[in-house]
Scaffold this motif. Structure first.
Motif, PDB file in Angstrom:
ATOM      1  N   GLY A  28      -1.853   5.085  15.598  1.00 27.96           N
ATOM      2  CA  GLY A  28      -1.122   6.179  14.964  1.00 27.96           C
ATOM      3  C   GLY A  28      -1.005   5.885  13.492  1.00 27.96           C
ATOM      4  O   GLY A  28      -0.854   4.731  13.090  1.00 27.96           O
ATOM      5  N   GLY A  29      -1.082   6.921  12.675  1.00 21.23           N
ATOM      6  CA  GLY A  29      -1.010   6.708  11.241  1.00 21.23           C
ATOM      7  C   GLY A  29       0.290   6.075  10.800  1.00 21.23           C
ATOM      8  O   GLY A  29       0.318   5.135  10.015  1.00 21.23           O
ATOM      9  N   VAL A  30       1.401   6.552  11.349  1.00 26.34           N
ATOM     10  CA  VAL A  30       2.709   5.997  11.018  1.00 26.34           C
ATOM     11  C   VAL A  30       3.130   4.976  12.072  1.00 26.34           C
ATOM     12  O   VAL A  30       3.524   3.860  11.752  1.00 26.34           O
ATOM     13  CB  VAL A  30       3.768   7.117  10.882  1.00 26.34           C
ATOM     14  N   VAL A  31       3.057   5.366  13.359  1.00 26.27           N
ATOM     15  CA  VAL A  31       3.480   4.465  14.442  1.00 26.27           C
ATOM     16  C   VAL A  31       2.519   4.621  15.619  1.00 26.27           C
ATOM     17  O   VAL A  31       2.111   5.735  15.952  1.00 26.27           O
ATOM     18  CB  VAL A  31       4.951   4.753  14.852  1.00 26.27           C
ATOM     19  N   GLY A  32       2.145   3.492  16.225  1.00 21.89           N
ATOM     20  CA  GLY A  32       1.214   3.531  17.347  1.00 21.89           C
ATOM     21  C   GLY A  32       1.810   4.171  18.581  1.00 21.89           C
ATOM     22  O   GLY A  32       1.184   4.999  19.239  1.00 21.89           O
ATOM     23  N   GLN A  33       3.018   3.772  18.921  1.00 21.58           N
ATOM     24  CA  GLN A  33       3.757   4.390  20.023  1.00 21.58           C
ATOM     25  C   GLN A  33       5.181   4.616  19.568  1.00 21.58           C
ATOM     26  O   GLN A  33       5.932   3.668  19.343  1.00 21.58           O
ATOM     27  CB  GLN A  33       3.746   3.515  21.276  1.00 21.58           C
ATOM     28  N   ASN A  34       5.534   5.890  19.446  1.00 22.23           N
ATOM     29  CA  ASN A  34       6.849   6.245  18.944  1.00 22.23           C
ATOM     30  C   ASN A  34       7.834   6.397  20.096  1.00 22.23           C
ATOM     31  O   ASN A  34       7.656   7.240  20.970  1.00 22.23           O
ATOM     32  CB  ASN A  34       6.776   7.554  18.150  1.00 22.23           C
ATOM     33  N   GLU A  35       8.885   5.589  20.077  1.00 20.50           N
ATOM     34  CA  GLU A  35       9.956   5.698  21.063  1.00 20.50           C
ATOM     35  C   GLU A  35      11.264   6.079  20.391  1.00 20.50           C
ATOM     36  O   GLU A  35      12.323   6.008  20.996  1.00 20.50           O
ATOM     37  CB  GLU A  35      10.086   4.376  21.820  1.00 20.50           C
ATOM     38  N   GLY A  36      11.180   6.461  19.119  1.00 22.35           N
ATOM     39  CA  GLY A  36      12.378   6.810  18.365  1.00 22.35           C
ATOM     40  C   GLY A  36      12.201   8.115  17.619  1.00 22.35           C
ATOM     41  O   GLY A  36      11.724   9.092  18.169  1.00 22.35           O
ATOM     42  N   VAL A  37      12.559   8.100  16.332  1.00 24.19           N
ATOM     43  CA  VAL A  37      12.526   9.301  15.496  1.00 24.19           C
ATOM     44  C   VAL A  37      11.695   9.014  14.244  1.00 24.19           C
ATOM     45  O   VAL A  37      11.892   8.005  13.579  1.00 24.19           O
ATOM     46  CB  VAL A  37      13.958   9.720  15.081  1.00 24.19           C
ATOM     47  N   VAL A  38      10.762   9.944  13.943  1.00 24.59           N
ATOM     48  CA  VAL A  38       9.990   9.871  12.705  1.00 24.59           C
ATOM     49  C   VAL A  38      10.256  11.155  11.929  1.00 24.59           C
ATOM     50  O   VAL A  38      10.063  12.254  12.456  1.00 24.59           O
ATOM     51  CB  VAL A  38       8.484   9.721  12.979  1.00 24.59           C
ATOM     52  N   LYS A  39      10.737  11.006  10.671  1.00 26.14           N
ATOM     53  CA  LYS A  39      11.089  12.171   9.857  1.00 26.14           C
ATOM     54  C   LYS A  39      10.454  12.059   8.475  1.00 26.14           C
ATOM     55  O   LYS A  39      10.455  10.984   7.873  1.00 26.14           O
ATOM     56  CB  LYS A  39      12.609  12.281   9.682  1.00 26.14           C
ATOM     57  N   ASN A  40       9.922  13.167   7.998  1.00 28.35           N
ATOM     58  CA  ASN A  40       9.417  13.249   6.622  1.00 28.35           C
ATOM     59  C   ASN A  40       8.480  12.097   6.274  1.00 28.35           C
ATOM     60  O   ASN A  40       8.594  11.485   5.206  1.00 28.35           O
ATOM     61  CB  ASN A  40      10.589  13.280   5.629  1.00 28.35           C
ATOM     62  N   SER A  41       7.570  11.791   7.173  1.00 29.44           N
ATOM     63  CA  SER A  41       6.651  10.672   6.977  1.00 29.44           C
ATOM     64  C   SER A  41       5.228  11.116   7.268  1.00 29.44           C
ATOM     65  O   SER A  41       5.006  12.058   8.034  1.00 29.44           O
ATOM     66  CB  SER A  41       7.042   9.510   7.895  1.00 29.44           C
ATOM     67  N   TYR A  42       4.261  10.438   6.662  1.00 28.46           N
ATOM     68  CA  TYR A  42       2.862  10.817   6.867  1.00 28.46           C
ATOM     69  C   TYR A  42       1.956   9.614   6.665  1.00 28.46           C
ATOM     70  O   TYR A  42       2.384   8.558   6.189  1.00 28.46           O
ATOM     71  CB  TYR A  42       2.467  11.944   5.909  1.00 28.46           C
ATOM     72  N   ALA A  43       0.672   9.814   7.026  1.00 30.94           N
ATOM     73  CA  ALA A  43      -0.325   8.760   6.851  1.00 30.94           C
ATOM     74  C   ALA A  43      -1.640   9.372   6.414  1.00 30.94           C
ATOM     75  O   ALA A  43      -1.987  10.487   6.793  1.00 30.94           O
ATOM     76  CB  ALA A  43      -0.513   7.989   8.143  1.00 30.94           C
ATOM     77  N   ILE A  44      -2.384   8.614   5.613  1.00 34.32           N
ATOM     78  CA  ILE A  44      -3.746   8.956   5.221  1.00 34.32           C
ATOM     79  C   ILE A  44      -4.619   7.797   5.669  1.00 34.32           C
ATOM     80  O   ILE A  44      -4.456   6.664   5.205  1.00 34.32           O
ATOM     81  CB  ILE A  44      -3.862   9.154   3.695  1.00 34.32           C
ATOM     82  N   ASN A  45      -5.533   8.074   6.611  1.00 33.50           N
ATOM     83  CA  ASN A  45      -6.413   7.029   7.136  1.00 33.50           C
ATOM     84  C   ASN A  45      -7.713   7.080   6.350  1.00 33.50           C
ATOM     85  O   ASN A  45      -8.512   7.999   6.494  1.00 33.50           O
ATOM     86  CB  ASN A  45      -6.661   7.258   8.623  1.00 33.50           C
ATOM     87  N   THR A  46      -7.927   6.095   5.501  1.00 30.14           N
ATOM     88  CA  THR A  46      -9.085   6.069   4.616  1.00 30.14           C
ATOM     89  C   THR A  46     -10.040   4.969   5.036  1.00 30.14           C
ATOM     90  O   THR A  46      -9.791   4.226   5.993  1.00 30.14           O
ATOM     91  CB  THR A  46      -8.637   5.842   3.166  1.00 30.14           C
ATOM     92  N   LYS A  47     -11.122   4.833   4.308  1.00 30.87           N
ATOM     93  CA  LYS A  47     -12.060   3.749   4.602  1.00 30.87           C
ATOM     94  C   LYS A  47     -11.387   2.413   4.318  1.00 30.87           C
ATOM     95  O   LYS A  47     -10.430   2.340   3.531  1.00 30.87           O
ATOM     96  CB  LYS A  47     -13.322   3.903   3.765  1.00 30.87           C
ATOM     97  N   PRO A  48     -11.885   1.329   4.944  1.00 32.08           N
ATOM     98  CA  PRO A  48     -11.266   0.016   4.702  1.00 32.08           C
ATOM     99  C   PRO A  48     -11.243  -0.319   3.210  1.00 32.08           C
ATOM    100  O   PRO A  48     -12.211  -0.098   2.499  1.00 32.08           O
ATOM    101  CB  PRO A  48     -12.188  -0.955   5.456  1.00 32.08           C
ATOM    102  N   LEU A  49     -10.106  -0.792   2.757  1.00 30.09           N
ATOM    103  CA  LEU A  49      -9.994  -1.172   1.364  1.00 30.09           C
ATOM    104  C   LEU A  49     -10.638  -2.530   1.134  1.00 30.09           C
ATOM    105  O   LEU A  49     -10.550  -3.424   1.981  1.00 30.09           O
ATOM    106  CB  LEU A  49      -8.515  -1.220   0.955  1.00 30.09           C
ATOM    107  N   GLU A  50     -11.299  -2.679   0.015  1.00 26.19           N
ATOM    108  CA  GLU A  50     -11.898  -3.966  -0.330  1.00 26.19           C
ATOM    109  C   GLU A  50     -10.796  -4.870  -0.858  1.00 26.19           C
ATOM    110  O   GLU A  50     -10.304  -4.686  -1.970  1.00 26.19           O
ATOM    111  CB  GLU A  50     -12.996  -3.781  -1.377  1.00 26.19           C
ATOM    112  N   ILE A  51     -10.408  -5.829  -0.038  1.00 31.30           N
ATOM    113  CA  ILE A  51      -9.302  -6.718  -0.394  1.00 31.30           C
ATOM    114  C   ILE A  51      -9.871  -8.124  -0.562  1.00 31.30           C
ATOM    115  O   ILE A  51     -10.481  -8.671   0.347  1.00 31.30           O
ATOM    116  CB  ILE A  51      -8.189  -6.682   0.655  1.00 31.30           C
ATOM    117  N   SER A  52      -9.674  -8.722  -1.725  1.00 34.49           N
ATOM    118  CA  SER A  52     -10.380  -9.938  -2.097  1.00 34.49           C
ATOM    119  C   SER A  52      -9.632 -11.224  -1.803  1.00 34.49           C
ATOM    120  O   SER A  52     -10.131 -12.299  -2.085  1.00 34.49           O
ATOM    121  CB  SER A  52     -10.705  -9.897  -3.594  1.00 34.49           C
ATOM    122  N   TYR A  53      -8.445 -11.132  -1.210  1.00 30.77           N
ATOM    123  CA  TYR A  53      -7.657 -12.358  -1.007  1.00 30.77           C
ATOM    124  C   TYR A  53      -7.861 -12.943   0.379  1.00 30.77           C
ATOM    125  O   TYR A  53      -7.081 -13.747   0.839  1.00 30.77           O
ATOM    126  CB  TYR A  53      -6.174 -12.091  -1.274  1.00 30.77           C
TER     127      TYR A  53
END
Length: 194
Positions: free
Chosen positions: A168-193
């Motif tokens: 899930g973009g915000v939560v994989g399995q929601n058992e509570g409350v999600v309000k005013n939240s969103y997700a953008i699933n983009t390509k993997p970021l190039e992270i150098s660390y």
């Protein structure tokens, strides 16, 4: 908490201003039910730690980001993987996690891995939250939380989530409350660390 190695401010909050300070949250006499406040942006240093940052488990206090960022959080090779690994029943607010890299097993999220009835408010995450476990059908992976029964409000995730069954973009399995939240699933970021 008189013996906690962190400084305490006039509001009774432990001040966290460096990577070394971050490693002390919830450890020894720095209580899991205490109040913490970031005083600066923090570049996480996990050099020499094979699996990266050690999750904070069973947190029931308050963690105030105060508008600051935790940068380059790296974690891997665990179930219940997240900054707060499992059973986060406290408050996390006003915080950014930038350039995270999580390679977790079942129940993985940047802020919370599994469980808890706490509140995550005004928090954002950028980076990669990925599955590297062995039982993908039993996994729950989310940008903010893997499995959570509390409240997530005014939050967002921008990055790559995957690759497994229960994501899930915000939560994989929601058992509570999600309000005013969103997700953008983009390509993997190039992270150098890595």
């Amino acid at each position: 908490y008189a013996e906690c190695a962190l400084s305490i401010n006039g509001a009774g909050e432990y001040e966290v201003g460096s990577s070394d300070d971050l490693m002390k949250v919830g450890v020894d006499d720095c209580g899991l039910d205490a109040k913490y406040r970031l005083t600066d942006d923090i570049q996480v240093n996990v050099e020499g730690l094979e699996d990266g940052f050690e999750p904070i488990n069973h947190f029931s206090g308050e963690f105030h980001g105060a508008g600051h960022r935790i940068i380059n959080l790296k974690m891997g090779n665990r179930n219940m993987q997240g900054f707060f690994g499992m059973a986060m029943d406290g408050l996390v607010d006003s915080l950014g996690f930038e350039n995270v890299l999580l390679n977790g097993g079942r129940y993985t999220g940047a802020v919370v891995g599994w469980g808890g009835s706490g509140t995550i408010s005004n928090v954002y995450v950028t980076g990669n939250v990925l599955f590297s476990g062995f039982v993908p059908a039993e996994s729950f992976i989310g940008g903010i939380a893997g499995v959570f029964s509390g409240t997530i409000e005014n939050c967002y995730f921008d990055g790559k989530i995957g690759d497994t069954y229960n994501i899930g973009g915000v939560v994989g399995q929601n058992e509570g409350v999600v309000k005013n939240s969103y997700a953008i699933n983009t390509k993997p970021l190039e992270i150098s660390y890595m």
